[in-house]
Design an enzyme around this catalytic site. Sequence first.
Site, PDB file in Angstrom:
ATOM      1  N   LEU A 157       0.850  -1.204   0.000  1.00 53.70           N
ATOM      2  CA  LEU A 157       0.000   0.000   0.000  1.00 53.70           C
ATOM      3  C   LEU A 157       0.877   1.243   0.000  1.00 53.70           C
ATOM      4  O   LEU A 157       0.543   2.264  -0.582  1.00 53.70           O
ATOM      5  CB  LEU A 157      -0.870   0.026   1.258  1.00 53.70           C
ATOM      6  CG  LEU A 157      -2.016  -0.970   1.335  1.00 53.70           C
ATOM      7  CD1 LEU A 157      -2.683  -0.886   2.702  1.00 53.70           C
ATOM      8  CD2 LEU A 157      -3.042  -0.694   0.249  1.00 53.70           C
ATOM      9  N   ARG A 159       5.259   2.536   0.836  1.00 53.76           N
ATOM     10  CA  ARG A 159       6.597   2.269   1.365  1.00 53.76           C
ATOM     11  C   ARG A 159       7.008   3.467   2.185  1.00 53.76           C
ATOM     12  O   ARG A 159       7.138   4.568   1.665  1.00 53.76           O
ATOM     13  CB  ARG A 159       7.604   2.064   0.220  1.00 53.76           C
ATOM     14  CG  ARG A 159       7.416   0.746  -0.498  1.00 53.76           C
ATOM     15  CD  ARG A 159       8.464   0.528  -1.570  1.00 53.76           C
ATOM     16  NE  ARG A 159       8.012  -0.464  -2.530  1.00 53.76           N
ATOM     17  CZ  ARG A 159       8.110  -1.774  -2.348  1.00 53.76           C
ATOM     18  NH1 ARG A 159       8.665  -2.238  -1.252  1.00 53.76           N
ATOM     19  NH2 ARG A 159       7.665  -2.623  -3.260  1.00 53.76           N
ATOM     20  N   GLY A 160       7.155   3.270   3.486  1.00 59.03           N
ATOM     21  CA  GLY A 160       7.488   4.397   4.363  1.00 59.03           C
ATOM     22  C   GLY A 160       8.940   4.369   4.775  1.00 59.03           C
ATOM     23  O   GLY A 160       9.700   3.491   4.363  1.00 59.03           O
ATOM     24  N   LYS A 179       1.739  -3.492   8.795  1.00 61.10           N
ATOM     25  CA  LYS A 179       2.977  -2.709   8.673  1.00 61.10           C
ATOM     26  C   LYS A 179       4.132  -3.615   9.061  1.00 61.10           C
ATOM     27  O   LYS A 179       4.152  -4.180  10.149  1.00 61.10           O
ATOM     28  CB  LYS A 179       2.936  -1.504   9.608  1.00 61.10           C
ATOM     29  CG  LYS A 179       4.115  -0.549   9.384  1.00 61.10           C
ATOM     30  CD  LYS A 179       4.208   0.497  10.469  1.00 61.10           C
ATOM     31  CE  LYS A 179       3.427   1.734  10.107  1.00 61.10           C
ATOM     32  NZ  LYS A 179       3.640   2.830  11.074  1.00 61.10           N
ATOM     33  N   ASP A 277       3.380  13.729  16.140  1.00 60.95           N
ATOM     34  CA  ASP A 277       3.699  13.546  14.720  1.00 60.95           C
ATOM     35  C   ASP A 277       2.433  13.665  13.878  1.00 60.95           C
ATOM     36  O   ASP A 277       2.214  12.902  12.939  1.00 60.95           O
ATOM     37  CB  ASP A 277       4.359  12.167  14.540  1.00 60.95           C
ATOM     38  CG  ASP A 277       5.043  12.029  13.189  1.00 60.95           C
ATOM     39  OD1 ASP A 277       5.388  13.070  12.584  1.00 60.95           O
ATOM     40  OD2 ASP A 277       5.217  10.890  12.718  1.00 60.95           O
TER      41      ASP A 277
HETATM   42  N1  LIG Z   1      -4.516   1.264   8.264  1.00 61.62           N
HETATM   43  C1  LIG Z   1      -4.246   1.757   7.056  1.00 61.62           C
HETATM   44  N2  LIG Z   1      -5.086   1.521   6.039  1.00 61.62           N
HETATM   45  C2  LIG Z   1      -4.835   2.023   4.807  1.00 61.62           C
HETATM   46  N3  LIG Z   1      -3.736   2.754   4.497  1.00 61.62           N
HETATM   47  C3  LIG Z   1      -2.862   3.022   5.462  1.00 61.62           C
HETATM   48  C4  LIG Z   1      -3.060   2.529   6.796  1.00 61.62           C
HETATM   49  N4  LIG Z   1      -2.018   2.942   7.547  1.00 61.62           N
HETATM   50  C5  LIG Z   1      -1.220   3.661   6.740  1.00 61.62           C
HETATM   51  N5  LIG Z   1      -1.714   3.715   5.487  1.00 61.62           N
HETATM   52  C6  LIG Z   1      -1.088   4.378   4.328  1.00 61.62           C
HETATM   53  O1  LIG Z   1       0.313   4.211   4.391  1.00 61.62           O
HETATM   54  C7  LIG Z   1       0.961   5.477   4.472  1.00 61.62           C
HETATM   55  C8  LIG Z   1       2.185   5.356   5.322  1.00 61.62           C
HETATM   56  O2  LIG Z   1       1.808   5.102   6.636  1.00 61.62           O
HETATM   57  P1  LIG Z   1       2.852   4.758   7.733  1.00 61.62           P
HETATM   58  O3  LIG Z   1       2.233   4.945   9.068  1.00 61.62           O
HETATM   59  O4  LIG Z   1       3.434   3.447   7.416  1.00 61.62           O
HETATM   60  O5  LIG Z   1       3.930   5.873   7.498  1.00 61.62           O
HETATM   61  P2  LIG Z   1       5.433   5.782   7.959  1.00 61.62           P
HETATM   62  O6  LIG Z   1       6.108   4.641   7.319  1.00 61.62           O
HETATM   63  O7  LIG Z   1       5.392   5.790   9.430  1.00 61.62           O
HETATM   64  O8  LIG Z   1       6.013   7.112   7.435  1.00 61.62           O
HETATM   65  P3  LIG Z   1       6.100   8.447   8.224  1.00 61.62           P
HETATM   66  O9  LIG Z   1       6.965   8.196   9.393  1.00 61.62           O
HETATM   67  O10 LIG Z   1       6.683   9.392   7.234  1.00 61.62           O
HETATM   68  O11 LIG Z   1       4.686   8.822   8.625  1.00 61.62           O
HETATM   69  C9  LIG Z   1      -0.115   6.402   5.013  1.00 61.62           C
HETATM   70  O12 LIG Z   1       0.130   7.717   4.643  1.00 61.62           O
HETATM   71  C10 LIG Z   1      -1.366   5.860   4.364  1.00 61.62           C
HETATM   72  O13 LIG Z   1      -1.479   6.333   3.047  1.00 61.62           O
END
Ligand SMILES: Nc1ncnc2c1ncn2[C@@H]1O[C@H](COP(=O)(O)OP(=O)(O)OP(=O)(O)O)[C@@H](O)[C@H]1O
Length: 428
Positions: A157, A159-160, A179, A277
């Site tokens: 979905l 890549r963070g 995740k 955050d």
């Molecule tokens: N439960 C969910 N259902 C659907 N999409 C999601 C969900 N959680 C996250 N996402 C999608 O994945 C993206 C990244 O989320 P994530 O929390 O993994 O960010 P991250 O890897 O922590 O990056 P950052 O630290 O920059 O926020 C989100 O912006 C959203 O688009």
Amino acid sequence: MFVKHQTRMCLLRHLLLPICLLGFSFFSVVLVSATPQEIPISQASPRTGGAQSPGPPIVKVVIRQDLNKKILIALIVSSTLLCFTVLLLLYLLLWRYRSMNNSFNGIKGKSDSVKTSSVSTKPTVHKVESVTKGTIPVYEYQLLESGTNKFSDGNVLSRGGRGCLYSACLDGKSYVTVKKLDGGGETDIEKQFENEVDWLAKIKHQNIVSLLGFSVYRQTRCIVYEMMQNGSLESQLHGPSQGAGLTWQLRMKIAVDIARGLEYLHEHCHPPVVHRDLKSSNILLDSDFNAKISDFGYATVLMTQNKNLNRPSEYLLDGKVTDKNDVYSFGVILLQLLLGKRSVEKPSTEPESVVTWAVPKLSDRANLPNILDPAIKGTMDLKHLYQVAAVAVLCVQPEPSYRPLITDVLHSLIPLLPLELGGSLRIL
Ligand SMILES: Nc1ncnc2c1ncn2[C@@H]1O[C@H](COP(=O)(O)OP(=O)(O)OP(=O)(O)O)[C@@H](O)[C@H]1O
């Protein structure tokens, strides 16, 4: 932290019962065997005839030799029993330790090998009790692996920075989000993983994303969340649709939902929680565009509430973290909802934040319709528009103590949201 605490508690609980049983059985054996034996007079002393004895008959005769033998036998039996139980306990302890090592810290375990054929189709393998309420399911890694087609690219979905997010079908019907954080041995990842699981286990609110469970396997950590079908607010505003899917009313609903989630963290959690955050990519939208706050990797408690009204709460916390940090971030999101801009635009020259760009322009409210997101231009009552802009400007003031509390923000936005969307605005 929480996970480790749960492991210890689980272990204690499993040991306590056998130990109590053992103690109880041991004491009962000793007690029974140590009780003096009474025998009827006729069998005990044939020489004490009624004619020879004028006084009352002696009714108790304790045969000491026989008693000693019995005590000896009882002691042998109970010590054998004790040895056997101790051995059994040791075996149980070893078995428990091994199985926990597999699920919580598979790095050292031998039995790490993936047995895909034995994977259960049930999403929940066993449950760990949360510190506060409810339970957090622990998922088998193999189940998540098969649900995401071995974490295939097709299921990605997003890549963070800290890992990848996958959609997963665990029961053949409904979808969840997984995740996957690689490098669990690294303290930073480990800390964020534990922080996120800890917080989401404790915090349950309609405007905070639900944690469905977690999994720990070798150096991989997985967190399972509810699926948020409409992705993040950032992707809605700046993705292919460029905000076209978000009407004015939906934007107001999203703002109120976020404020409700924050109000819960700041006002109803004890001690209060600061997210730290908050940004549009951490605001997720479900199929009905209900907004939920996600990503608690940096969340922390607000240790001291500001009781002294003359001193900004920042001072009490060494200028580090206060609930007003979240209020600022909320103001930025509100500006983004109004203007359709990124929090930081990256033009060819200097990056510029939406705050430094918009606030000077908003000093004259007549400018507002000109800088509004084109996707919502002319679709709302101007009075409401000015009101929301005023709230946003208050939230992003440089001096934290001048920013309003999130509860005040919430109550100034609710009257702008139609009744059917959870506000108090009656549209005639
Ligand atoms: N439960 C969910 N259902 C659907 N999409 C999601 C969900 N959680 C996250 N996402 C999608 O994945 C993206 C990244 O989320 P994530 O929390 O993994 O960010 P991250 O890897 O922590 O990056 P950052 O630290 O920059 O926020 C989100 O912006 C959203 O688009």
